[in-house]
Design an enzyme around this catalytic site. Structure first.
Site, PDB file in Angstrom:
ATOM      1  N   GLY A   1       1.829  -3.328   4.689  1.00 60.09           N
ATOM      2  CA  GLY A   1       0.405  -3.059   4.941  1.00 60.09           C
ATOM      3  C   GLY A   1      -0.219  -4.090   5.869  1.00 60.09           C
TER       4      GLY A   1
ATOM      5  N   LYS B   1       3.577  10.913   7.049  1.00 57.41           N
ATOM      6  CA  LYS B   1       4.938  10.379   6.942  1.00 57.41           C
ATOM      7  C   LYS B   1       5.138   9.905   5.507  1.00 57.41           C
ATOM      8  CE  LYS B   1       7.359   6.698   6.772  1.00 57.41           C
ATOM      9  NZ  LYS B   1       8.566   7.157   6.084  1.00 57.41           N
TER      10      LYS B   1
ATOM     11  N   GLY C   1       1.172   1.348   0.104  1.00 53.10           N
ATOM     12  CA  GLY C   1       2.529   0.823  -0.027  1.00 53.10           C
ATOM     13  C   GLY C   1       2.476  -0.670  -0.294  1.00 53.10           C
ATOM     14  N   SER C   2       3.527  -1.358   0.090  1.00 50.14           N
ATOM     15  CA  SER C   2       3.631  -2.782  -0.226  1.00 50.14           C
ATOM     16  C   SER C   2       2.685  -3.611   0.657  1.00 50.14           C
ATOM     17  CB  SER C   2       5.072  -3.254  -0.011  1.00 50.14           C
ATOM     18  OG  SER C   2       5.434  -3.066   1.339  1.00 50.14           O
TER      19      SER C   2
ATOM     20  N   GLU D   1      -3.954   0.414   0.915  1.00 42.96           N
ATOM     21  CA  GLU D   1      -3.901   0.203  -0.541  1.00 42.96           C
ATOM     22  C   GLU D   1      -2.522  -0.360  -0.847  1.00 42.96           C
ATOM     23  OE1 GLU D   1      -6.199   0.137  -2.588  1.00 42.96           O
ATOM     24  OE2 GLU D   1      -7.737   1.033  -1.324  1.00 42.96           O
TER      25      GLU D   1
ATOM     26  N   GLU E   1       4.542  -9.277  -7.495  1.00 41.29           N
ATOM     27  CA  GLU E   1       4.699  -7.914  -8.007  1.00 41.29           C
ATOM     28  C   GLU E   1       6.186  -7.632  -8.262  1.00 41.29           C
ATOM     29  OE1 GLU E   1       3.959  -4.546  -5.293  1.00 41.29           O
ATOM     30  OE2 GLU E   1       2.748  -3.681  -6.887  1.00 41.29           O
TER      31      GLU E   1
ATOM     32  N   CYS F   1       1.032   0.962  -9.136  1.00 42.37           N
ATOM     33  CA  CYS F   1       0.388  -0.205  -8.533  1.00 42.37           C
ATOM     34  C   CYS F   1      -0.580  -0.855  -9.520  1.00 42.37           C
ATOM     35  CB  CYS F   1      -0.337   0.189  -7.255  1.00 42.37           C
ATOM     36  SG  CYS F   1      -1.497   1.540  -7.511  1.00 42.37           S
TER      37      CYS F   1
HETATM   38  P1  NAP Z   1       6.639   0.408   1.190  1.00 45.66           P
HETATM   39  O1  NAP Z   1       8.050   0.013   1.240  1.00 45.66           O
HETATM   40  O2  NAP Z   1       5.617  -0.499   1.745  1.00 45.66           O
HETATM   41  O3  NAP Z   1       6.565   1.839   1.943  1.00 45.66           O
HETATM   42  C1  NAP Z   1       5.359   2.568   2.022  1.00 45.66           C
HETATM   43  C2  NAP Z   1       5.421   3.495   3.219  1.00 45.66           C
HETATM   44  O4  NAP Z   1       5.430   2.705   4.409  1.00 45.66           O
HETATM   45  C3  NAP Z   1       6.688   4.348   3.268  1.00 45.66           C
HETATM   46  O5  NAP Z   1       6.393   5.622   3.780  1.00 45.66           O
HETATM   47  C4  NAP Z   1       7.559   3.564   4.241  1.00 45.66           C
HETATM   48  O6  NAP Z   1       8.558   4.349   4.866  1.00 45.66           O
HETATM   49  C5  NAP Z   1       6.519   3.118   5.228  1.00 45.66           C
HETATM   50  N1  NAP Z   1       6.964   2.018   6.083  1.00 45.66           N
HETATM   51  C6  NAP Z   1       7.954   1.119   5.866  1.00 45.66           C
HETATM   52  N2  NAP Z   1       8.061   0.268   6.911  1.00 45.66           N
HETATM   53  C7  NAP Z   1       7.126   0.641   7.813  1.00 45.66           C
HETATM   54  C8  NAP Z   1       6.756   0.158   9.094  1.00 45.66           C
HETATM   55  N3  NAP Z   1       7.349  -0.887   9.659  1.00 45.66           N
HETATM   56  N4  NAP Z   1       5.757   0.800   9.743  1.00 45.66           N
HETATM   57  C9  NAP Z   1       5.124   1.850   9.191  1.00 45.66           C
HETATM   58  N5  NAP Z   1       5.443   2.353   7.977  1.00 45.66           N
HETATM   59  C10 NAP Z   1       6.427   1.753   7.288  1.00 45.66           C
HETATM   60  O7  NAP Z   1       6.188   0.741  -0.314  1.00 45.66           O
HETATM   61  P2  NAP Z   1       6.929   1.614  -1.415  1.00 45.66           P
HETATM   62  O8  NAP Z   1       8.133   0.879  -1.902  1.00 45.66           O
HETATM   63  O9  NAP Z   1       7.111   3.002  -0.912  1.00 45.66           O
HETATM   64  O10 NAP Z   1       5.836   1.684  -2.585  1.00 45.66           O
HETATM   65  C11 NAP Z   1       5.663   0.662  -3.546  1.00 45.66           C
HETATM   66  C12 NAP Z   1       4.494  -0.223  -3.177  1.00 45.66           C
HETATM   67  O11 NAP Z   1       3.326   0.575  -3.015  1.00 45.66           O
HETATM   68  C13 NAP Z   1       4.144  -1.245  -4.251  1.00 45.66           C
HETATM   69  O12 NAP Z   1       3.859  -2.472  -3.644  1.00 45.66           O
HETATM   70  C14 NAP Z   1       2.884  -0.657  -4.896  1.00 45.66           C
HETATM   71  O13 NAP Z   1       2.041  -1.609  -5.512  1.00 45.66           O
HETATM   72  C15 NAP Z   1       2.236  -0.019  -3.712  1.00 45.66           C
HETATM   73  N6  NAP Z   1       1.282   1.003  -4.140  1.00 45.66           N
HETATM   74  C16 NAP Z   1      -0.048   0.732  -4.043  1.00 45.66           C
HETATM   75  C17 NAP Z   1      -0.977   1.666  -4.471  1.00 45.66           C
HETATM   76  C18 NAP Z   1      -2.457   1.386  -4.367  1.00 45.66           C
HETATM   77  O14 NAP Z   1      -3.245   2.328  -4.416  1.00 45.66           O
HETATM   78  N7  NAP Z   1      -2.865   0.133  -4.228  1.00 45.66           N
HETATM   79  C19 NAP Z   1      -0.549   2.883  -5.006  1.00 45.66           C
HETATM   80  C20 NAP Z   1       0.819   3.131  -5.080  1.00 45.66           C
HETATM   81  C21 NAP Z   1       1.738   2.184  -4.642  1.00 45.66           C
HETATM   82  P3  NAP Z   1      10.081   4.278   4.354  1.00 45.66           P
HETATM   83  O15 NAP Z   1      10.074   4.776   2.947  1.00 45.66           O
HETATM   84  O16 NAP Z   1      10.771   5.181   5.309  1.00 45.66           O
HETATM   85  O17 NAP Z   1      10.519   2.840   4.439  1.00 45.66           O
END
Ligand code: NAP
Length: 495
Positions: A249, A191, A244-245, A266, A401, A300
């Site tokens: 997570g 997804k 993701g966030s 992550e 962040e 990230c």
């Molecule tokens: P996000 O809003 O947490 O979304 C990540 C994924 O989770 C998306 O596919 C999102 O789908 C899905 N999601 C949202 N709500 C969910 C739920 N209730 N249940 C299951 N899945 C759900 O993060 P983002 O804005 O895409 O990415 C930015 C974040 O990722 C930043 O915090 C960054 O630091 C982090 N990141 C971390 C790393 C690492 O390796 N540590 C690498 C890259 C990014 P939708 O898009 O449909 O909401």
């Protein structure tokens, strides 16, 4: 303008034509059951609709999980060399299509084209690495006290694994999860983030092109709350790998733990660099600005805090401001652009409010702070590269962040104070130090609370053959990439 050839229907949307993409389930392209779609747009030009994507339902996600579940035994019993062979074929396919795919990454998430090419190149390297991994030994023979007993361990796949991924590395992150997942014998449902489903469609196209058996890889687009939730809670899913966030997570961790599922998270970062008085300041400023500002800080591992020790503050700050003001702002399609648009309007608004809060908390803006004007910038979601100083180490802007082109400069009395400030936030993903003193380097490497440590180097970026992950609220579960990936994607059987 590049538009992927797969699949589908063209429909008029206002005065532009939007491609409509489908899910890829059990080796076929299909619509979601609700008939609803959502769109993704180009951050450099919000009137450029990249495509319409299936707003899938929980039932659609369950069907994708069923497809993966139905073939998990046949895929497990496919030799790991044959599994690796599909990855190697995918790497060749990707190399042949690198430019096309990179253009799509730039169009859908705004990334500078050189970095998009680098992202696809990294995916090629990952597929090659794990393709070869298919011919490497797994498990070991262990001596038994009884000479008539053959005592050994083997690594077994988990079954169906859900991959939930973010928009910022829309190609490389899914690949660095799915390459080890597949080679170690798991079947998967991906997804992708709702902002970048077009790039994910290219991943499905790649697996289709190399004839990966139906059901082994499945793509389902739709919202996190619906599709994502099914991918976490469905009984047929054995494990979830999420990037993701931290907020999302942590919720996945709680839901997975309740159901006894394995999870790997992550998440966010607030990555510091420490600049000691003996550092090469020109080099330190150059690398700090690069780490903070490239891709508009949307990595990230981007540098978010520069913690400066002693009387070098003025000289270091001047260098940082000068280099920041020299960065070219523009669309990712222009190879000169460093500051590209941020992913969407909500992110742009959030960055503006974080900067405003930094100022309200006593910070001073030394560079940027607003949005650029002219040059067609109003068509996209641009934010000026911003440097703030006089920020207290516990101020909101210095602890949370931002995920934008914003660097906070903090002052420390000595190296010990700097280390305490660096470790004072909830995150622990990546960190760096600038110094020529070996003892300071070794002490920092030992005591910094971060999963990735850089010496006179940029906090962002790591080669794919080494383990990647963070400490504290930045990660949970086994490390990704390199040899470490086997820990999450397999379970040990002792025979
Ligand atoms: P996000 O809003 O947490 O979304 C990540 C994924 O989770 C998306 O596919 C999102 O789908 C899905 N999601 C949202 N709500 C969910 C739920 N209730 N249940 C299951 N899945 C759900 O993060 P983002 O804005 O895409 O990415 C930015 C974040 O990722 C930043 O915090 C960054 O630091 C982090 N990141 C971390 C790393 C690492 O390796 N540590 C690498 C890259 C990014 P939708 O898009 O449909 O909401």
């Amino acid at each position: 303008m590049y538009v992927p050839s797969n699949p589908i229907v063209c429909e008029a949307e206002g005065n532009v034509m939007a491609e409509r993409y489908q899910n890829y389930v059990n080796g076929s392209w299909s619509d979601g059951s609700s008939g609803a779609v959502s769109t993704s747009t180009n951050p450099a030009d919000l009137s450029d609709v990249v495509g319409e994507f299936q707003a899938s339902t929980s039932a659609d996600a369950a069907a994708a999980i069923d497809a993966a579940h139905d073939v998990k035994e046949s895929w497990r019993r496919t030799s790991s060399l044959a599994r690796g062979g599909y990855l190697l074929k995918a790497a060749s396919y990707l190399e042949a299509n690198l430019e096309e795919f990179a253009q799509m990454v730039t169009r859908e998430c705004g990334k500078a084209i050189l970095e998009s090419r680098g992202e696809i190149g990294r995916a090629v390297a990952l597929l090659q690495y794990y393709g070869v991994e298919g011919s490497n030994p797994v498990g070991s023979v262990v001596p038994s006290v009884n000479p008539n007993i053959l005592l050994y361990t083997n690594r077994m796949p988990l079954g169906v694994v859900s991959l939930i991924t973010p928009w910022n590395f829309p190609f490389a992150i899914p690949i660095w999860k799915m390459a080890p997942a597949l080679v170690y014998g798991n079947t998967i449902v991906l997804k992708p983030a709702s902002a970048t489903p077009g790039v994910a469609t290219l991943i499905a196209r790649m697996w289709e092109a190399v004839d990966l058996p139906a059901g082994v890889f499945n793509l389902i687009t739709g919202s996190g709350a619906t599709v994502g939730n099914e991918l976490i809670t469905n009984d047929k899913v054995a494990a979830i790998s999420f990037t993701g966030s931290t907020r999302i997570g942590m919720n996945i961790a709680a839901e997975s733990a309740k159901r006894g599922k394995r999870y790997q998270l992550e998440m966010g970062g607030k990555n510091p660099v420490i600049v000691l008085p003996d550092a090469d300041l020109e080099q330190a400023a150059e690398i700090t600005v690069s780490g903070a500002m490239k891709y508009s800080g949307q990595k990230c591992t981007a540098t978010s805090r520069a913690i400066v020790v002693g009387n070098i503050m003025e000289e270091f700050t001047n260098l940082v401001v000068e280099k920041t003001n020299a960065l070219k702002i523009g669309a990712g399609s222009d190879p000169q652009s460093i500051i590209v648009p941020v992913i969407d309007q909500a992110s742009k608004d959030n960055i503006a409010s974080m900067i405003a809060r930094g100022v309200a908390d006593g910070g001073s803006i030394l560079a940027g702070g607003g949005v650029p004007s002219g040059n067609g910038f109003d068509k996209g979601t641009y934010v000026e590269p911003t440097v703030i100083n006089n920020v207290a180490s516990d101020a909101f802007v210095a602890c949370e962040e931002i995920f934008g082109p914003v660097l906070s400069i903090l002052s420390a009395a000595d190296a010990e104070d700097a280390l305490n400030i660096a470790n004072s936030v909830e995150y622990g993903l990546s960190a760096g130090i600038f110094t020529k003193d070996l003892n300071s380097v070794l002490d920092f490497a030992d005591r910094i609370e971060a999963g990735v440590v850089k010496i006179n180097g940029e906090t962002a970026g790591l080669e794919p053959q080494v383990p990647f992950g963070g400490m504290k609220s930045s990660s949970s579960g086994d490390r990704e990439q390199g040899k470490a990936a086997i820990e999450f994607f397999t379970q040990t059987k002792t025979i």
